[in-house]
Scaffold this active site. Structure first.
Site, mmCIF file in Angstrom:
data_model
loop_
_atom_site.group_PDB
_atom_site.id
_atom_site.type_symbol
_atom_site.label_atom_id
_atom_site.label_comp_id
_atom_site.label_asym_id
_atom_site.label_seq_id
_atom_site.Cartn_x
_atom_site.Cartn_y
_atom_site.Cartn_z
ATOM 1 N N GLY A 239 74.659 33.280 -27.180
ATOM 2 C CA GLY A 239 75.763 32.455 -27.646
ATOM 3 C C GLY A 239 76.917 32.232 -26.695
ATOM 4 C CD GLU A 275 68.144 37.691 -29.487
ATOM 5 O OE1 GLU A 275 68.681 36.702 -30.032
ATOM 6 O OE2 GLU A 275 67.410 38.470 -30.100
ATOM 7 N N PRO A 276 70.793 35.822 -24.171
ATOM 8 C CG PRO A 276 71.396 36.212 -21.938
ATOM 9 C CD PRO A 276 70.778 36.877 -23.149
ATOM 10 N N GLY A 277 70.724 32.298 -23.646
ATOM 11 C CA GLY A 277 69.863 31.186 -23.254
ATOM 12 C C GLY A 277 70.662 30.214 -22.397
ATOM 13 N NE ARG A 278 75.112 26.480 -25.213
ATOM 14 C CZ ARG A 278 74.777 25.420 -25.957
ATOM 15 N NH1 ARG A 278 74.707 24.232 -25.408
ATOM 16 N NH2 ARG A 278 74.541 25.551 -27.240
ATOM 17 N NE ARG A 314 73.204 20.658 -25.685
ATOM 18 C CZ ARG A 314 74.506 20.636 -25.551
ATOM 19 N NH1 ARG A 314 75.059 19.886 -24.623
ATOM 20 N NH2 ARG A 314 75.267 21.359 -26.331
ATOM 21 C CB CYS A 346 65.404 -0.024 -30.012
ATOM 22 S SG CYS A 346 64.394 -0.620 -28.670
ATOM 23 C CD GLU A 347 67.857 5.701 -32.690
ATOM 24 O OE1 GLU A 347 68.692 6.272 -33.392
ATOM 25 O OE2 GLU A 347 66.641 5.849 -32.810
ATOM 26 C CE1 TYR A 375 68.691 26.079 -27.028
ATOM 27 C CE2 TYR A 375 70.812 26.220 -25.912
ATOM 28 C CZ TYR A 375 69.805 26.817 -26.634
ATOM 29 O OH TYR A 375 69.888 28.137 -26.959
HETATM 30 N N1 LLP Z 1 69.244 34.171 -30.103
HETATM 31 C C1 LLP Z 1 69.058 33.482 -31.238
HETATM 32 C C2 LLP Z 1 68.542 34.153 -32.421
HETATM 33 C C3 LLP Z 1 69.335 32.095 -31.259
HETATM 34 O O1 LLP Z 1 69.152 31.408 -32.381
HETATM 35 C C4 LLP Z 1 69.841 31.455 -30.099
HETATM 36 C C5 LLP Z 1 70.127 30.023 -30.073
HETATM 37 C C6 LLP Z 1 70.014 32.238 -28.937
HETATM 38 C C7 LLP Z 1 69.730 33.594 -28.982
HETATM 39 C C8 LLP Z 1 70.521 31.661 -27.645
HETATM 40 O O2 LLP Z 1 71.809 31.161 -27.750
HETATM 41 P P1 LLP Z 1 72.565 30.627 -26.441
HETATM 42 O O3 LLP Z 1 72.840 31.824 -25.558
HETATM 43 O O4 LLP Z 1 71.680 29.655 -25.782
HETATM 44 O O5 LLP Z 1 73.799 30.022 -26.955
HETATM 45 N N2 LLP Z 1 70.220 22.981 -29.271
HETATM 46 C C9 LLP Z 1 71.583 23.443 -29.330
HETATM 47 C C10 LLP Z 1 71.692 24.961 -29.251
HETATM 48 C C11 LLP Z 1 70.876 25.682 -30.305
HETATM 49 C C12 LLP Z 1 70.981 27.177 -30.230
HETATM 50 C C13 LLP Z 1 70.002 27.828 -31.148
HETATM 51 N N3 LLP Z 1 69.952 29.261 -31.085
HETATM 52 C C14 LLP Z 1 72.397 22.761 -28.236
HETATM 53 O O6 LLP Z 1 71.845 21.930 -27.488
HETATM 54 O O7 LLP Z 1 73.587 22.998 -28.095
#
Ligand code: LLP
Length: 421
Positions: A239, A275-278, A314, A346-347, A375
């Site tokens: 997050g 659990e970092p993603g972004r 996004r 087309c939108e 994402y």
């Molecule tokens: N762990 C869990 C259980 C999650 O649901 C998520 C993201 C993460 C970790 C990773 O979160 P991050 O570090 O990436 O913030 N598609 C959206 C974001 C959806 C996030 C969903 N869950 C966007 O483009 O902003």
């Protein structure tokens, strides 16, 4: 900081001119930087130094095999949320003991797959899911390590579509019910309770909501331990947000986040998972597109690109801002011009930005969407029968296509015709 910089007036991905990749691959394409991925993963890993920890990359953010392998080599675990992601993580060589399985609605088939293949822990999100997991584990003669995701009812102060820690959200069990649910879990023979899981949302730009949630987790740890549960692992979710504009945003750094974790949860002596993603991949990727036309409308000019909402959803979905930069650096003193930046779909929702100030651009010019690594490609679709755009990974002076652009025939041949036609 990332590795997409102008050198000699040309945007580079590490040591490769972006225009060179465009010439080889065609536009649009996603381009990732190994050095940036590596740097961002290490920032998290180092932020937790001194604590027993595992950084489990949330691969939903970008799940190409080459990205997973790059991170796995650095010691990353993976956070997966579907059978498909589990299969991808395993295919990239990630061992089961470094995979955590999250997600609000895991099916029995997905559970079976993870239990047979091996999993570090399953993060359970509801009582019915817990019963199903117990049944699957018993059927396989296993005892599966679990955490239970609690919903701390904390406002993450982010976009409503990506906030997950309020009581009205579908995620986790209400923290007030945690003691009862942990007691139920402890009585099930197929489950071994090892810890607590929490994830309150994505693109958080302040630490305060994390602090509130983690304080609740610390308190719950003490309560559950007093109830006799051996709480030894805390999964703190992902997050942490990234700066999407270069100018005024300064979200907290992984080091500040790590310090907060150490302060609030360190004394409990638990193993920490995040659990970092972004933050790992967001600023490690760009989407490169070409200007097809510059069209003058009523009181505005449209920059029509060959990338569209199906390639990067996004802005349409979250009103998200992505910086757009020309691949050729504008000469100093050039007067910027206001454009509505759109795709060919087309939108009207296929609008990336309105009134965006950019240097004057012409058909054939290349532009890059910054902060598109997370994402981006994973949320792309073939809407309007537009092929999924290729992905390219750069490493120093090298680059490689890590996912090819499908041909129209490949796309069409996935359909099958019933015999009566
Ligand atoms: N762990 C869990 C259980 C999650 O649901 C998520 C993201 C993460 C970790 C990773 O979160 P991050 O570090 O990436 O913030 N598609 C959206 C974001 C959806 C996030 C969903 N869950 C966007 O483009 O902003």
């Amino acid at each position: 900081m990332d590795h997409f910089l102008y050198r000699n007036g040309v945007l580079h991905a590490e040591d490769v001119p972006v225009a060179e990749i465009a010439a080889a691959v065609g536009t649009p394409f996603y381009c990732y930087s190994t050095a940036t991925l590596t740097r961002h993963f290490r920032l998290f890993d180092e932020a937790l130094t001194g604590m027993d920890h595992l950084v489990c990359y949330a691969m939903k953010a970008a799940s190409n095999q080459a990205i997973l392998k790059t991170l796995a080599r650095l010691g990353a675990g993976m956070d997966v949320v579907s059978g498909g992601e589990y299969a991808r993580a395993r295919a990239a060589g990630v061992p089961g003991e470094r995979i955590v399985f999250s997600g609000v609605g895991k099916t029995r088939d997905e559970m079976r797959m993870a239990l047979i293949g091996g999993v570090r822990q399953v993060n359970v999100e509801s009582e019915p899911e817990m019963a199903a997991l117990n049944a699957v584990a018993c059927e396989l003669g296993q005892r599966v390590p679990i955490t239970i995701r609690v919903n701390p009812d904390v406002d993450a102060k982010t976009h409503a579509k990506i906030a997950t820690g309020k009581s009205e959200n579908k995620f986790g069990i209400p923290i007030a019910r945690a003691r009862a649910v942990y007691a139920q879990a402890a009585a099930l023979p197929g489950l071994e309770v090892v810890g607590i899981d929490v994830h309150i949302g994505s693109q958080l730009t302040e630490l305060a909501p994390f602090r509130l949630a983690y304080e609740k987790v610390a308190e719950l740890t003490q309560v559950l331990r007093a109830d006799g549960h051996d709480i030894r692992r805390l999964d703190l979710g992902g997050g942490l947000g990234i700066p999407y504009t270069r100018s005024n945003e300064a979200p907290p750094l992984p080091a500040d986040y790590g310090a907060l974790i150490r302060e609030v949860l360190g004394p409990l002596g638990c193993e920490i998972e995040i659990e970092p993603g972004r933050l790992v991949v967001g600023n490690a990727g760009i989407l490169v597109a070409e200007v097809i036309y510059v069209k003058s409308g009523e009181g505005r000019d449209f920059l029509i690109l060959d990338a569209a909402m199906n390639d990067l959803i996004r802005p349409a979905m979250y009103e998200a801002h992505h910086d757009i930069v020309p691949v050729l650096e504008p000469a100093p003193g050039i007067e910027p011009h206001s454009y509505d930046v759109v795709g060919p779909v087309c939108e009207t929702g296929d609008t990336f930005a309105r009134g965006r100030m950019l240097p004057p651009l012409n058909a054939g010019d290349l532009v890059a969407f910054r902060s598109a690594g997370a994402y981006g490609a994973v949320m792309a679709s073939e809407y309007n029968t537009r092929p999924l755009v290729p992905e390219v990974l750069v490493n120093g002076r090298d680059f490689a296509v890590i996912r090819e652009r499908p041909t129209f025939d490949e796309m069409i041949n996935r359909d099958t015709i019933p015999e009566w036609l």
